[in-house]
Structure formats: structure tokens, C-alpha cells
Design an enzyme around this catalytic site. Structure first.
Site, PDB file in Angstrom:
ATOM      1  N   LYS A 235       8.748  27.775  39.442  1.00 24.05           N
ATOM      2  CA  LYS A 235       9.828  27.159  38.695  1.00 24.05           C
ATOM      3  C   LYS A 235      10.277  25.945  39.920  1.00 24.05           C
ATOM      4  O   LYS A 235      10.369  26.415  40.458  1.00 24.05           O
ATOM      5  CB  LYS A 235      10.454  28.212  38.339  1.00 24.05           C
ATOM      6  CG  LYS A 235      10.650  28.544  36.982  1.00 24.05           C
ATOM      7  CD  LYS A 235      11.773  29.925  36.946  1.00 24.05           C
ATOM      8  CE  LYS A 235      11.815  30.802  36.361  1.00 24.05           C
ATOM      9  NZ  LYS A 235      12.062  30.726  34.738  1.00 24.05           N
ATOM     10  N   ARG A 311       7.022  38.547  28.882  1.00 21.02           N
ATOM     11  CA  ARG A 311       6.044  38.730  27.012  1.00 21.02           C
ATOM     12  C   ARG A 311       5.272  39.436  26.969  1.00 21.02           C
ATOM     13  O   ARG A 311       4.604  40.538  26.263  1.00 21.02           O
ATOM     14  CB  ARG A 311       6.170  37.972  26.051  1.00 21.02           C
ATOM     15  CG  ARG A 311       4.962  36.457  26.383  1.00 21.02           C
ATOM     16  CD  ARG A 311       5.722  35.624  25.424  1.00 21.02           C
ATOM     17  NE  ARG A 311       6.597  34.590  26.128  1.00 21.02           N
ATOM     18  CZ  ARG A 311       7.159  32.918  25.429  1.00 21.02           C
ATOM     19  NH1 ARG A 311       6.288  32.931  24.530  1.00 21.02           N
ATOM     20  NH2 ARG A 311       8.014  32.893  25.958  1.00 21.02           N
TER      21      ARG A 311
END
Length: 457
Positions: A235, A311
Site C-alpha cells: 500500500k 478474504r
């Protein structure tokens, strides 16, 4: 701080809530003084009333425009700005929700002070007649736990410390806890939790808590990514700044467990909480973009972005949970930016295939001022999560419907559960609001608690 109401006292000062456009109650003896102070009853406005001897006789509190009451959730929490002392509610004008007001007062007293300062000397409120004070105090204490966990920086709230917090809660409520960590995750067939967390200095783990032995089973799964660098798909700094909150799903799951146990809602039910606790870090053994992982369920997953790691860890935990065939399974996760784009920070979407369950959750969410909005498991988008070389894609290309495709991905691992509900929460309050200090925030737990009698009788 323990959020509590004050004991009844003859010295408690009265608070008169007033809607904008209404005159203060006659018993407040405030007419001329309120006019002189130009009190308009704007939302949160306070007018202190003198007793003629240099002290206080009470206070007027503005509720704002009655027709716009829905725009100012927990408005009465602003009354915590009153001078310290003991106060009591002296009036209940039409349309004033005394239960929401009392809970807002408690929630409005939260401050995170681990590293700086101390709790302010708050004013205290006598529990208004007709409310369930122990119930509200238990809810507020559980919310404080969630906020504290999220607000604690990752250096002091990594997987090991999250496990410690879970153990502390389990001991407090008399629950059983089992933790699987490091290479033992592979032995227990939890390979994706291991893959995501193996690059970190602190071992990945699965926290498994059980409470109760009889009755229908509720299983809660909370995303516990204690810090998310994005992995090798790193990020930018601007996106990494709030990643201590990426374990907000785990914090909310633990807060809900505390609510269930301390309000009595867990009685007659079996409750299980699963938290995959990891850091998504970068080192020589980090998982790569393009890797294909084999999940506990046997489905293969192509990793097209290592920053879609939540996830992956949830998938193994959900598959494990579903094997037990719980009556109801709920996941909480700070999962997608797409949910924030769609609904903003205040309204988490939730997904559920069962209309009766979804309607009960929606109604409960509105009744307890814990807003949620139902979104669809839109089956035409299933093809978006099916790549060419594996069963599933963890990060479909295109960038559209990101919250829905993430929910569809998770649903693939829930076969066996009676019903499944997924909440894509934000877990953060960007600026202070009534009852919600800036920082970590629980979302959805109070709604599930309120809905439970209808969805898991």
C-alpha cells in the site's frame, strides 16, 4: 473506564430536553432566562439554569428539529458536556427515545487514554425510569472493548496481543479458548491463514472461543488482520496509516461475544467465535501475486493482489466453521473500500440470502441506532471471481462491485451453515460525533444482539 449510571440521588440536577420550536416545560421555570440566553433548542445546545443563590437549578438541552431527528443519532450524548455532578432526566417530550438517549450518554463518555492523559471527570446520569440499565451498561462496556482494541496501535496489538485480549475475555465470561499458531496451522489444514501471516515477525494464529453447551449454534468469524502493509502489492503510505484498524472485524466479534455473555443473550445458545489473527507483512517468504493457494475447503485461489488478504484468512475460518453446520454464521470484516464508496463510513452493508433473517436484522438495526443496509449476493457476478487457472480469484479485475464480489467469494466457503450473514464494516469514526469519539468504532454488533431473538430463537 466502566460505563455506569449513577445511583438515584435527591441532589441530582434535572435536565429538560426540548425540541426546537417548543417552549421549555413550565416546571423548569426557565422562560425568561432561556429567552435572555437566546436558547433555541438547537441540537446539543445547553442552557444552564441558575438557582438564584449562585448554584445550578438544572439545565435545558436542545434536541433540534423534531422533523430532522434522524439526522442526529445519539444527540443526547452531547449532554455529557454538562458540568460534572449527578443529573437526572426530568422530562420525556414526545418523540424522545429515552433508551437511545441513555445509551448515548454512556457511549459519549468513551475516551482512549492508554498513552495520554486520563479519563475526564464526566457528569453522571441517574438511570431513567423504565430502561434496562444493566443491559445498556453491558452493551456500552462491550463497545468500549471493541474501541480499545481497534485504537491500540499494531505495535501493541499484534496477533499475540489480540490472542491475549481474547483469552482475557474468555476467562471473564467463562468460555473455552483454543489457539492454533505457526506451522500447526498447516497441520490443522488452515493453509491460507498461514500463507497470509507467515512473513510477519509474529506467528499467524486462529483463535477459537466457545461459550455454552446446548441450544442453537451461532458462529461468529472476525477478520483479525492486525496490520496490513498490503504485502508485496504494498500500500502507499496514505493507505497504510489506518491499517491498525484492519482487525476491526475481530474487535467487533469479541465485543459482540461480550455483549452476548453479559446481557444473558448467550443463555440457551451455543456461541463460537473464530478469529484468524495475522499481520500481512513483507519478507523473503511472503506470498506472491500470482500464487495459487489451496484452501481448507479444497478450492484453489489465485492471488491476483496480496492486498486482498482478508478474504483469504476468513475463507479458511469460514470453511472450518461451516463443517460444524451452525444454525447461523456471521462474519465481520473491514474488507473493502468499495463498501465505503457505496454507503460511506456510517452504514455497513450486510449480505444474507435468507429474507426473514435479513428483514429482522434491518429492523433491529434501525431500532437500536446501529444502521446497516442490505446488499445482494448478486449471482450474475459469480463469474468475476472465477479466474482461468484456479477455482477462485481473490481480486477480480475491473474494480466494480468490489464489496459484492468479496461477499460472493466468502460465501463459497460457507456450505453447510444453516444461514450466513456477512457484514463489511469500516470500524472507524473519522471525526467525533455524538456518542462516537474519533477513532475505533464497533458496527453491527448491537444490531445483531437486538435481532437475535428473531433470527436464532
Amino acid at each position: 473506564m466502566i460505563p455506569e449510571f449513577a445511583a438515584a440521588s435527591d441532589d441530582a440536577l434535572p435536565i429538560w430536553p426540548v425540541w426546537k420550536g417548543d417552549a421549555p416545560p413550565a416546571e423548569a421555570n426557565a422562560g425568561g432566562w432561556a429567552d435572555a440566553c437566546e436558547f433555541t433548542a438547537a441540537a446539543g445546545e445547553i442552557c444552564l439554569l441558575p438557582d438564584g443563590q449562585g448554584g445550578l437549578a438544572g439545565a435545558l438541552f436542545g434536541l433540534g428539529d423534531r422533523a430532522r431527528a434522524g439526522r442526529d443519532r445519539f444527540c443526547f450524548a452531547r449532554a455529557t458536556a454538562l458540568p460534572k455532578g449527578i443529573w437526572r432526566l426530568a422530562a420525556r417530550p414526545e418523540g424522545f427515545d429515552v433508551t437511545e438517549a441513555a445509551l448515548g450518554w454512556l457511549l459519549g463518555q468513551y475516551r482512549f487514554t492508554r498513552y495520554k492523559g486520563s479519563q475526564p471527570d464526566w457528569p453522571r446520569l441517574v438511570a431513567p425510569d423504565g430502561i434496562d440499565a444493566p443491559h445498556l451498561q453491558a452493551i456500552a462496556a462491550a463497545e468500549f472493548l471493541t474501541r480499545d482494541l481497534i485504537n491500540t496501535p499494531a505495535g501493541d496489538m499484534g496477533p499475540e496481543q489480540l490472542e491475549s485480549a481474547a483469552r482475557s475475555l474468555a476467562g471473564e465470561i467463562g468460555a473455552e479458548i483454543r489457539v492454533t499458531s505457526g506451522a500447526a496451522l498447516l497441520d490443522d489444514k488452515l493453509p491460507m491463514i498461514h500463507a497470509v501471516g507467515r512473513a510477519a515477525a509474529t506467528e499467524p494464529r486462529l483463535i477459537d472461543i466457545r461459550l455454552g453447551e446446548t441450544g442453537p449454534q451461532l458462529t461468529i468469524v472476525g477478520k483479525g488482520v492486525c496490520f496490513d502493509t498490503g504485502g508485496l502489492d504494498i500500500k502507499p503510505a496514505t493507505s497504510m496509516g489506518l491499517m491498525k484498524k484492519d482487525m476491526g472485524g475481530a474487535a467487533t466479534a469479541l465485543g459482540l461475544l461480550k455483549m452476548l455473555a453479559t446481557t444473558g443473550a448467550a443463555e440457551g445458545r451455543r456461541v463460537r467465535v473464530l478469529i484468524p489473527a495475522v499481520e500481512n507483512s513483507i519478507s523473503g517468504n511472503a506470498f506472491h501475486p500470482g500464487d495459487v493457494l489451496t484452501s481448507r475447503k479444497g478450492l484453489t485461489v489465485e492471488v491476483n493482489n496480496t492486498d486482498a488478504e482478508g478474504r483469504l484468512v476468513l475463507a479458511d475460518a469460514l470453511a472450518l466453521a461451516a463443517e460444524e453446520r451452525p444454525d447461523l454464521m456471521i462474519s465481520f470484516a473491514t474488507l473493502t473500500g468499495a463498501a465505503r464508496v457505496a454507503l460511506g463510513p456510517d452504514i455497513p452493508p450486510f449480505y444474507c440470502d435468507d429474507d426473514g433473517t435479513a428483514q429482522a436484522i434491518s429492523a433491529a438495526a434501525m431500532s437500536v441506532a446501529d444502521p446497516l443496509w442490505r446488499m445482494p449476493f448478486w449471482e450474475p457476478y459469480e463469474s468475476k471471481i472465477e479466474p482461468q487457472i484456479a477455482d477462485l480469484d481473490n481480486a477480480p479485475a475491473g474494480g466494480m462491485a468490489g464489496s459484492i464480489t468479496a461477499a460472493l467469494f466468502l460465501r463459497r466457503f460457507t456450505e453447510g451453515a444453516g444461514r450466513y450473514v456477512h457484514l463489511d464494516i469500516y470500524g472507524w469514526q473519522a471525526s467525533a460525533a455524538p456518542g462516537r469519539a474519533k477513532g475505533g468504532a464497533g458496527q453491527g454488533a448491537r444490531a445483531i444482539l437486538a435481532a437475535l431473538p428473531a433470527i436464532l430463537p
